[in-house]
Design an enzyme around this catalytic site. Sequence first.
Site, PDB file in Angstrom:
ATOM      1  N   SER A  19       0.804  -1.229   0.000  1.00  0.00           N
ATOM      2  CA  SER A  19       0.000   0.000   0.000  1.00  0.00           C
ATOM      3  C   SER A  19       0.840   1.283   0.000  1.00  0.00           C
ATOM      4  O   SER A  19       0.504   2.223  -0.723  1.00  0.00           O
ATOM      5  CB  SER A  19      -0.974  -0.005   1.181  1.00  0.00           C
ATOM      6  OG  SER A  19      -1.927  -1.026   0.981  1.00  0.00           O
ATOM      7  N   THR A  64      -5.577  -3.382   7.542  1.00  0.00           N
ATOM      8  CA  THR A  64      -5.464  -4.720   6.975  1.00  0.00           C
ATOM      9  C   THR A  64      -5.469  -5.756   8.087  1.00  0.00           C
ATOM     10  O   THR A  64      -5.739  -5.429   9.254  1.00  0.00           O
ATOM     11  CB  THR A  64      -4.245  -4.793   6.024  1.00  0.00           C
ATOM     12  OG1 THR A  64      -4.270  -6.041   5.339  1.00  0.00           O
ATOM     13  CG2 THR A  64      -2.919  -4.638   6.747  1.00  0.00           C
ATOM     14  N   LYS A  68      -9.550  -5.546  10.401  1.00  0.00           N
ATOM     15  CA  LYS A  68     -10.668  -5.016   9.608  1.00  0.00           C
ATOM     16  C   LYS A  68     -12.012  -5.056  10.337  1.00  0.00           C
ATOM     17  O   LYS A  68     -12.837  -4.166  10.150  1.00  0.00           O
ATOM     18  CB  LYS A  68     -10.773  -5.766   8.280  1.00  0.00           C
ATOM     19  CG  LYS A  68      -9.661  -5.397   7.309  1.00  0.00           C
ATOM     20  CD  LYS A  68      -9.880  -6.050   5.969  1.00  0.00           C
ATOM     21  CE  LYS A  68      -8.732  -5.709   5.030  1.00  0.00           C
ATOM     22  NZ  LYS A  68      -8.957  -6.231   3.687  1.00  0.00           N
ATOM     23  N   ASN A  89     -11.840  -1.212   5.594  1.00  0.00           N
ATOM     24  CA  ASN A  89     -10.416  -1.123   5.261  1.00  0.00           C
ATOM     25  C   ASN A  89      -9.947   0.310   5.075  1.00  0.00           C
ATOM     26  O   ASN A  89      -8.776   0.553   4.815  1.00  0.00           O
ATOM     27  CB  ASN A  89     -10.093  -1.957   4.011  1.00  0.00           C
ATOM     28  CG  ASN A  89     -10.589  -1.296   2.734  1.00  0.00           C
ATOM     29  OD1 ASN A  89     -11.454  -0.417   2.779  1.00  0.00           O
ATOM     30  ND2 ASN A  89     -10.057  -1.693   1.605  1.00  0.00           N
ATOM     31  N   GLY A 132     -14.941 -16.278   5.352  1.00  0.00           N
ATOM     32  CA  GLY A 132     -14.439 -15.371   6.388  1.00  0.00           C
ATOM     33  C   GLY A 132     -14.743 -13.923   6.044  1.00  0.00           C
ATOM     34  O   GLY A 132     -15.580 -13.634   5.178  1.00  0.00           O
ATOM     35  N   GLY A 133     -14.073 -13.025   6.741  1.00  0.00           N
ATOM     36  CA  GLY A 133     -14.299 -11.588   6.547  1.00  0.00           C
ATOM     37  C   GLY A 133     -14.021 -11.156   5.114  1.00  0.00           C
ATOM     38  O   GLY A 133     -14.733 -10.315   4.556  1.00  0.00           O
ATOM     39  N   ASN A 154     -17.620 -23.334   1.634  1.00  0.00           N
ATOM     40  CA  ASN A 154     -16.567 -23.270   2.655  1.00  0.00           C
ATOM     41  C   ASN A 154     -16.236 -24.658   3.170  1.00  0.00           C
ATOM     42  O   ASN A 154     -17.092 -25.551   3.171  1.00  0.00           O
ATOM     43  CB  ASN A 154     -17.040 -22.384   3.817  1.00  0.00           C
ATOM     44  CG  ASN A 154     -15.901 -21.957   4.705  1.00  0.00           C
ATOM     45  OD1 ASN A 154     -14.812 -21.622   4.220  1.00  0.00           O
ATOM     46  ND2 ASN A 154     -16.117 -21.972   6.009  1.00  0.00           N
ATOM     47  N   LYS A 159     -20.393 -22.438   8.373  1.00  0.00           N
ATOM     48  CA  LYS A 159     -19.990 -21.033   8.356  1.00  0.00           C
ATOM     49  C   LYS A 159     -20.485 -20.327   7.090  1.00  0.00           C
ATOM     50  O   LYS A 159     -20.899 -19.158   7.140  1.00  0.00           O
ATOM     51  CB  LYS A 159     -18.461 -20.944   8.437  1.00  0.00           C
ATOM     52  CG  LYS A 159     -17.987 -19.869   9.400  1.00  0.00           C
ATOM     53  CD  LYS A 159     -16.505 -20.013   9.693  1.00  0.00           C
ATOM     54  CE  LYS A 159     -15.726 -18.811   9.219  1.00  0.00           C
ATOM     55  NZ  LYS A 159     -14.276 -18.977   9.432  1.00  0.00           N
ATOM     56  N   TYR A 219      -2.069 -13.037  -3.658  1.00  0.00           N
ATOM     57  CA  TYR A 219      -1.043 -12.816  -4.683  1.00  0.00           C
ATOM     58  C   TYR A 219       0.307 -13.066  -4.042  1.00  0.00           C
ATOM     59  O   TYR A 219       0.419 -13.138  -2.818  1.00  0.00           O
ATOM     60  CB  TYR A 219      -1.121 -11.382  -5.238  1.00  0.00           C
ATOM     61  CG  TYR A 219      -1.007 -10.344  -4.152  1.00  0.00           C
ATOM     62  CD1 TYR A 219      -2.144  -9.857  -3.527  1.00  0.00           C
ATOM     63  CD2 TYR A 219       0.240  -9.892  -3.729  1.00  0.00           C
ATOM     64  CE1 TYR A 219      -2.050  -8.938  -2.503  1.00  0.00           C
ATOM     65  CE2 TYR A 219       0.335  -8.960  -2.706  1.00  0.00           C
ATOM     66  CZ  TYR A 219      -0.807  -8.484  -2.105  1.00  0.00           C
ATOM     67  OH  TYR A 219      -0.711  -7.585  -1.095  1.00  0.00           O
TER      68      TYR A 219
END
Length: 276
Positions: A19, A64, A68, A89, A132-133, A154, A159, A219
């Site tokens: 970032s 991050t 979050k 974020n 997840g989030g 999942n 979940k 990535y």
Amino acid sequence: MQPFDRYAVMGNPVAHSQSPAIHSLFAEQTGQQLYYEPLLVAEGDFSQAVALFFAEGGRGLNVTVPFKQQAWQLAGQLTERARRGGTVNTLWKDSQGVIQGDTTDGAGLVHDLVHNQGLHIKGWRVLVLGAGGAVRSIIEPLLAQQPESLVIANRTAEKARELVAALEHTPDLLACGLDELNAPFDLVINGTSAGLHDGCPAFPQAIVGPDTVAYDMMYGAGQTAFNHAMLSLGARKAFDGVGMLVEQAAESFLLWRGVRPQTRAVLSSIRERLHH
Ligand code: ATR
């Protein structure tokens, strides 16, 4: 000379965050006077760190892993998409001194898919792996693209079911366990955190057909384990999450500075940085 406005990304770990490089390139391109730094924050110190940052005149924050959800709770006011997405974020202080929170991850993903990769998701069967989030914040932006169906699968099926049940009921949104998948999709998005340890979620091969496009929200320096697996199974194309990363940053920059930077050249620079 005008003073430089201060921005930062808070995370743990944060040293490898791209970032600061992305926002410096955006600032240079748009002629904005700003300084953007990575801030390593201890797990229990997030709210104090945010308070201190803004008390010292900081203008905006990215947040991050693993903060979050805490950022979502801490924000004095949330945008509608952040309220529904459950994560934040991007933070900034408005003219009344209220800390505003937004999430730009879903918009970043969709922007990358549609504008950079030229994928038109309308009418597609879309599969998202993980619950997840990271997945919660992309569901509504994906649905807004009007896929034929959106399946959230999942490892822990329960979940995924809870995640979908918590959202407004739409007939085209379904939840299941990874092992229940048995037909090919047009687009498969990996939103699990398996890639953090170079892993790949264990999914049935039947999800891949000759027209399947793979997208890994993760990535790294080379091809991700997920994209490697998908291409080996015959997927048509595979994209990693660098485009999403740069596009979510562009959305944050827009919120803070009122201008959306051009991302193409920045994306190339960041890819080059990752490969070195
Ligand atoms: P994030 O905020 O990044 O989404 P999270 O809330 O911890 O992180 O969620 C991680 C997600 O990745 C979960 O959906 C998790 O599956 P489980 O709910 O079954 O734990 C998924 N995940 C992590 N490692 C995985 C692996 N090796 N295979 C499959 N799914 C995995």
